[in-house]
Scaffold this motif. Sequence first.
Motif, short mmCIF file in Angstrom:
data_model
loop_
_atom_site.label_atom_id
_atom_site.label_comp_id
_atom_site.label_asym_id
_atom_site.label_seq_id
_atom_site.Cartn_x
_atom_site.Cartn_y
_atom_site.Cartn_z
N LEU A 58 -1.52 -8.32 -13.41
CA LEU A 58 -0.86 -7.88 -13.70
C LEU A 58 -0.02 -8.43 -13.33
O LEU A 58 0.60 -9.33 -14.32
N ARG A 59 0.53 -9.48 -11.92
CA ARG A 59 1.73 -10.41 -11.40
C ARG A 59 1.49 -11.45 -12.33
O ARG A 59 3.40 -11.97 -12.57
N THR A 60 0.63 -12.30 -12.10
CA THR A 60 0.27 -13.56 -12.46
C THR A 60 0.36 -13.94 -14.03
O THR A 60 0.51 -14.89 -14.56
N SER B 200 6.90 -9.75 -13.51
CA SER B 200 7.30 -8.78 -13.59
C SER B 200 6.72 -8.15 -12.07
O SER B 200 6.51 -8.59 -11.29
N THR B 201 8.09 -7.35 -12.27
CA THR B 201 7.64 -6.55 -10.38
C THR B 201 6.06 -5.71 -10.19
O THR B 201 5.67 -5.02 -11.36
N CYS B 202 5.68 -5.35 -9.03
CA CYS B 202 3.75 -4.72 -9.17
C CYS B 202 4.50 -4.76 -7.80
O CYS B 202 3.97 -5.40 -7.41
N MET B 203 4.12 -3.44 -8.14
CA MET B 203 3.99 -2.64 -6.76
C MET B 203 3.32 -1.02 -6.91
O MET B 203 3.09 -0.35 -7.90
N LEU B 204 3.42 -0.22 -5.75
CA LEU B 204 2.02 0.37 -5.87
C LEU B 204 3.32 1.64 -5.21
O LEU B 204 3.67 1.83 -4.39
N THR B 205 3.18 3.51 -5.13
CA THR B 205 4.01 4.21 -5.11
C THR B 205 2.85 4.99 -4.83
O THR B 205 1.90 5.42 -5.58
N GLN B 206 3.45 6.73 -4.45
CA GLN B 206 3.26 7.65 -5.53
C GLN B 206 3.53 9.02 -5.43
O GLN B 206 5.01 8.65 -5.53
N THR C 165 -5.89 3.54 -4.25
CA THR C 165 -5.02 2.50 -4.18
C THR C 165 -5.70 1.61 -5.58
O THR C 165 -6.99 2.39 -6.74
N LEU C 166 -5.06 0.69 -6.15
CA LEU C 166 -5.11 -0.48 -6.70
C LEU C 166 -5.68 -1.32 -6.53
O LEU C 166 -4.60 -2.09 -5.32
N PRO C 167 -6.86 -2.43 -6.43
CA PRO C 167 -7.36 -3.22 -5.25
C PRO C 167 -6.26 -4.78 -5.87
O PRO C 167 -5.52 -5.26 -6.49
N ASP C 168 -6.55 -5.27 -4.40
CA ASP C 168 -6.00 -6.90 -4.78
C ASP C 168 -5.58 -7.16 -6.57
O ASP C 168 -4.77 -7.60 -6.10
N GLN C 169 -6.85 -7.54 -6.30
CA GLN C 169 -6.97 -8.34 -7.50
C GLN C 169 -6.50 -8.64 -8.66
O GLN C 169 -5.78 -8.92 -9.67
N GLU D 197 0.68 -1.01 -0.04
CA GLU D 197 -0.39 -0.13 0.16
C GLU D 197 0.60 0.68 0.20
O GLU D 197 1.66 1.20 1.10
N PRO D 198 0.28 2.12 -0.33
CA PRO D 198 1.10 3.58 -0.81
C PRO D 198 1.43 4.21 0.77
O PRO D 198 0.06 4.29 1.39
N GLU D 199 1.88 5.07 0.98
CA GLU D 199 1.63 5.85 1.78
C GLU D 199 0.52 6.75 1.77
O GLU D 199 -0.13 7.05 1.08
N VAL D 200 -0.52 7.51 3.28
CA VAL D 200 -1.74 8.49 2.68
C VAL D 200 -1.30 8.61 2.01
O VAL D 200 -0.04 9.95 2.30
N GLY D 201 -2.42 9.43 2.01
CA GLY D 201 -2.15 10.31 0.33
C GLY D 201 -2.28 12.18 0.84
O GLY D 201 -2.10 11.98 1.49
N LYS D 202 -1.05 12.03 0.01
CA LYS D 202 -0.56 14.07 0.16
C LYS D 202 -1.21 14.77 -1.15
O LYS D 202 -1.93 14.11 -1.91
#
Length: 439
Positions: A65-67, A73-79, A56-60, A2-7
């Motif tokens: 994307l990954r599978t 692929s590397t698949c992660m969230l950022t801000q 955010t982007l839901p886990d499903q 999960e990314p940090e709390v939104g700014k």
Amino acid sequence: MEPEVGKPGAVVAVVTEARFTQQYRVYLEKQQLLDRRHRVEKMPDGTVALPVLGKTLPDQHLKELRTRVAPGSTCMLTQLLHPVPSKAAQGCSPAQRLCLEVSRWVEGRGVTWSAELEADLPKSWKRHGNLLLLSEDCFQAKQWKNLEPELWETVAAALGVQRLARRGRVSPDGTRTPEVTLLLGDHGWVEHVDNGIRYKFDVTQCMFSFGNITEKLRVASLSCAGEVLVDLYAGIGYFTLPFLVHAGAAFVHACEWNPHAVVALRTNLEINGVADRCQIHFGDNRKLKLSNIADRVNLGLIPSSEEGWLVACQVLRQDAGGILHIHQNVESFPGKNIQPPGSSGMEEERWSYPQQIITKQGKNRTTRDSGGEMLAGAPKPEWKKWAESAETRIAALLQQVHGKPWKTQILHIQPVKSYAPHVDHIVLDLECYPCPLVG
């Protein structure tokens, strides 16, 4: 992850290796999750961040994307704290961008986009810093209710603000309290700057008319050095402050009965450095105890300030008189008789007139400065008729209050704005002075 709390201003993005960018883009577009308002960005480590809609982007979707979309692929969230607008977003008008983003977001929630929903989007709004004030006639369709409160976050992001409010009609409670609903954000306080004067107020509790700027500029241009002014409808200081800051009034007695406006007025006097030259009179100005004190009286209430005319006559200096600045909405229907003082108008304010002043000079008396020049064109006949009827009424009130005849002289008729079709907001500058004693 999960990314940090939104700014404020930040957007969520999914990060992957550069070689998987196209697969990710196709999937996110198909799922209507790609944020087209912002550019895909290359990160310092060589990976790529694709902006997505929502918090955010839901886990499903991350798992897909990954599978399946890009196995391994590397698949992660950022801000993205400083997202760069896309070329498409830069080329759209704000209304077009709003339609584009809201329609995509709505369809992404399984709701069919329709011409009805598009017609229900706001076409105009008023911006107060990072708060946007929407008109009352938007987002009325029943479908919107099921999409709140995330809908408001989407609207705010599309228009580049952090807070949203929607206005209704002005409440007929005497204090002209706006019926404004805060849709997004924790408070309605904003700051607006006009002609170097700072106005702070709560949009959910106080009115602010952008259309009155020409009259505020005119008031600021007056020469009021050494004068005492009574502002019978001070509000948050719309005219009180120009009289003090720019016109140089020695002292202002500011009357206001809306408690929220009084809080804002007190704040605005302080932040503009003129609190020591103003006394606030909280309550009904018809019960004002002042008399024989004013060189000028401002009656800035529409559709009519007639209920304040008696007290305006009361506070004028008995020895020298003064000038009344009387605001009024005047109907100007061709072939229709002039409306009497006190006639009501509509609530919706429309467009502004360019600044212009119609002047009538006194014949046998040197008149005080009222801040204008002669216009080549004549005022509307309805304005003149109303001004003459108001002058007659004021003269009668002056004799009633002071027990002796007074003279009156129309100095100016100032158009401020069109308030509604065939309804003009004007200001009458009326000079009033006691008749000299004979023998």
